[in-house]
Design a protein around this motif. Structure first.
Motif, PDB file in Angstrom:
ATOM      1  N   THR A 206       0.838  -1.208   0.000  1.00 31.33           N
ATOM      2  CA  THR A 206       0.000   0.000   0.000  1.00 31.33           C
ATOM      3  C   THR A 206       0.868   1.251   0.000  1.00 31.33           C
ATOM      4  OG1 THR A 206      -1.779  -1.142   1.181  1.00 31.33           O
ATOM      5  CG2 THR A 206      -1.779   1.267   1.256  1.00 31.33           C
ATOM      6  N   ALA A 207       1.910   1.240   0.839  1.00 31.53           N
ATOM      7  CA  ALA A 207       2.811   2.398   0.898  1.00 31.53           C
ATOM      8  C   ALA A 207       3.539   2.593  -0.424  1.00 31.53           C
ATOM      9  CB  ALA A 207       3.816   2.214   2.039  1.00 31.53           C
TER      10      ALA A 207
ATOM     11  N   LEU B  34       2.461  10.473  -3.539  1.00 25.87           N
ATOM     12  CA  LEU B  34       1.873  10.903  -2.264  1.00 25.87           C
ATOM     13  C   LEU B  34       2.790  10.634  -1.078  1.00 25.87           C
ATOM     14  CD1 LEU B  34      -1.775   9.704  -2.921  1.00 25.87           C
ATOM     15  CD2 LEU B  34      -0.894  12.047  -3.023  1.00 25.87           C
ATOM     16  N   LEU B  35       3.827   9.828  -1.286  1.00 26.33           N
ATOM     17  CA  LEU B  35       4.901   9.625  -0.307  1.00 26.33           C
ATOM     18  C   LEU B  35       6.218   9.839  -1.034  1.00 26.33           C
ATOM     19  CD1 LEU B  35       3.829   6.490   1.807  1.00 26.33           C
ATOM     20  CD2 LEU B  35       3.831   8.884   2.506  1.00 26.33           C
TER      21      LEU B  35
ATOM     22  N   VAL C 255      -3.611   5.345   6.476  1.00 30.66           N
ATOM     23  CA  VAL C 255      -5.007   5.192   6.861  1.00 30.66           C
ATOM     24  C   VAL C 255      -5.915   6.042   5.975  1.00 30.66           C
ATOM     25  CG1 VAL C 255      -6.680   5.677   8.692  1.00 30.66           C
ATOM     26  CG2 VAL C 255      -4.520   4.534   9.238  1.00 30.66           C
ATOM     27  N   LEU C 256      -5.496   7.273   5.682  1.00 31.16           N
ATOM     28  CA  LEU C 256      -6.381   8.213   4.999  1.00 31.16           C
ATOM     29  C   LEU C 256      -6.273   8.196   3.474  1.00 31.16           C
ATOM     30  CD1 LEU C 256      -6.032  11.297   7.381  1.00 31.16           C
ATOM     31  CD2 LEU C 256      -7.886   9.621   7.279  1.00 31.16           C
ATOM     32  N   LEU C 257      -5.050   8.125   2.952  1.00 37.76           N
ATOM     33  CA  LEU C 257      -4.901   8.284   1.500  1.00 37.76           C
ATOM     34  C   LEU C 257      -5.478   7.129   0.682  1.00 37.76           C
ATOM     35  CD1 LEU C 257      -1.378   9.966   1.326  1.00 37.76           C
ATOM     36  CD2 LEU C 257      -3.623  11.027   1.015  1.00 37.76           C
ATOM     37  N   PRO C 258      -5.322   5.880   1.098  1.00 35.90           N
ATOM     38  CA  PRO C 258      -5.925   4.809   0.295  1.00 35.90           C
ATOM     39  C   PRO C 258      -7.452   4.836   0.325  1.00 35.90           C
ATOM     40  CG  PRO C 258      -4.161   3.951   1.681  1.00 35.90           C
ATOM     41  CD  PRO C 258      -4.470   5.332   2.176  1.00 35.90           C
TER      42      PRO C 258
ATOM     43  N   ARG D 200      -5.509  17.778   3.232  1.00 30.32           N
ATOM     44  CA  ARG D 200      -4.202  18.413   3.416  1.00 30.32           C
ATOM     45  C   ARG D 200      -3.066  17.505   2.925  1.00 30.32           C
ATOM     46  NH1 ARG D 200      -2.835  20.272   9.360  1.00 30.32           N
ATOM     47  NH2 ARG D 200      -2.678  18.008   9.654  1.00 30.32           N
ATOM     48  N   LEU D 201      -3.166  16.226   3.205  1.00 29.02           N
ATOM     49  CA  LEU D 201      -2.147  15.288   2.734  1.00 29.02           C
ATOM     50  C   LEU D 201      -2.056  15.287   1.215  1.00 29.02           C
ATOM     51  CD1 LEU D 201      -2.763  12.237   5.117  1.00 29.02           C
ATOM     52  CD2 LEU D 201      -0.726  13.695   5.055  1.00 29.02           C
TER      53      LEU D 201
END
Length: 402
Positions: free
Chosen positions: A276-277, A285-286, A302-305, A392-393
């Motif tokens: 996932t990461a 996004l990372l 937790v939030l982005l996926p 925000r992310l």
């Protein structure tokens, strides 16, 4: 190589020398093998299909080949490759070095030369010619060693290939969602590659910086599968002191992610979080250029996926903002998030946003007017917190003065 002194030995003497040496080859081989067994008792000797020692066969063939080439006048005696390659292969497969085998060869050549020197005196061959014979013998020794090194290298490559195959199989079983292996079967698989099953593991997924990238030097304790499109790591006991630093140094220049530490039976769970990461890294996004630890990126994971779910909840959570312009909506959303996060008043919000306290106070009054008493509902605030943090992310909210 030219051997002028030996070439001047009369042919009858050469033939006599060869006849005696060949007649004694079998007995000389037996004598040499006895000395080798005495000096190297740890040397394991393998027998061929007929039950004859392969070492004895090799020694006899080496003697016969050397003498026959001398008798024929050939400048460079041909080394019989098969037996000596097999000797080297045997050393490699049994995990030994070539040093002992080379010592055995040197002993054999020294003993053979001792008898050849006696035959040379018997046949009355001049000393200069015998010196050249000795030089030829040591060149012959170099050829034997070369053949053994070739066999050793083949065995080493075969073992490495087999270990990698078994290691990939073990990784596949460890990371399988439907793994049905009993614990003892999994332990047997691990034992075949000298890996002790740990109580906990973390699974890493890497992104190749280039197709020809050198594999990370993670050491023997960490399982590494470089055959996958995205290489995988299985890190035993990841919370052991120094383990994280070792992995960080080994993966310098790589991008990827390491899942959370989990019990061995939950390895697939750690893999899922790492994958996932990696998808978030691929989506920008990372950050790239380092191997992320999932436990350091809990908020993003937790939030982005959950983008579809977050986006579906946003209109309901932020309904009051639909009546204002886009720019003002962004500013009020950022202010609302700062207020929820700080649980403070205008000074704390202003400090968080980097704006004047009066500006923060004005925006907070607007928020109170838009939401009314609903803004005081803890469940509503928590839901807004999730939605606004996700925005925000994704870079949809300002993180500084706006």
């Amino acid at each position: 190589m030219s051997r002028p002194a030996w070439s001047e030995v009369p042919k009858p003497k050469v033939e006599r020398f060869a006849a005696i040496a060949l007649a004694e080859a079998a007995d000389l081989a037996q004598a040499i093998l006895r000395e080798i067994r005495c000096d190297f008792p740890q040397l394991q000797l393998v027998e061929d299909e007929s039950g004859e020692s392969m070492a004895l066969v090799g020694i006899r063939r080496a003697i016969e080949g050397f003498v026959q080439h001398l008798a024929s006048g050939a400048a460079d005696p041909r080394v019989p490759p098969e037996v000596f390659q097999e000797f080297g292969r045997g050393e490699g497969l049994n995990g030994r070095s070539l040093d002992s085998l080379q010592a055995v060869y040197r002993l054999g050549v020294r003993l053979a030369w001792r008898r050849f020197a006696e035959i040379g005196q018997q046949v009355d061959i001049a000393a200069p010619a015998m010196y050249e014979l000795a030089e030829s013998g040591f060149e012959y020794l170099d050829g034997l060693v070369e053949q053994s090194v070739r066999g050793y290298a083949e065995a080493a490559a075969q073992q490495a290939s087999e270990r990698l195959r078994l290691q990939r199989q073990l990784i596949d079983r460890l990371l399988s969602e439907q793994r049905g292996d009993p614990a003892h079967t999994l332990g047997e698989r691990a034992a075949r590659i000298g890996w002790e099953l740990p109580a906990t593991i973390a699974v890493g997924v890497l992104m190749r910086p280039a197709r020809e990238a050198v594999a990370p030097a993670v050491g023997k304790g960490i399982l590494l599968d470089m055959e996958s499109e995205q290489p995988r790591m299985v890190i035993p006991e990841p919370d052991t002191a120094g383990r994280a630093d070792l992995v960080r140094r080994a993966t310098t220049g790589w991008s990827g992610a390491i899942g959370p530490s989990v019990p061995l039976a939950a390895a697939a769970t750690s893999l899922r979080w790492a994958e996932t990461a990696v998808r978030l890294i691929e989506d920008g996004l990372l950050p790239r250029g380092e191997v992320q630890h999932c436990t350091d990126r809990t908020e993003e994971l937790v939030l982005l996926p959950s983008r579809e779910l977050i986006d579906a909840a946003a209109p309901r959570c932020l309904t009051p903002l639909q009546g204002v312009g886009p720019a003002q909506a962004r500013r009020l959303a950022a202010t609302l998030l700062a207020w929820i996060e700080t649980s403070g008043g205008a000074p704390e919000v202003a400090n968080r946003l980097g704006v004047h306290p009066q500006t923060a106070r004005y925006r907070l009054r607007q928020i109170r007017e838009l939401w009314g008493e609903a803004i005081d509902d803890p469940d509503r605030r928590f839901e807004m917190l999730l939605v606004l943090r996700a925005q925000r992310l994704r870079g949809e909210l300002p993180t500084g003065p706006d």
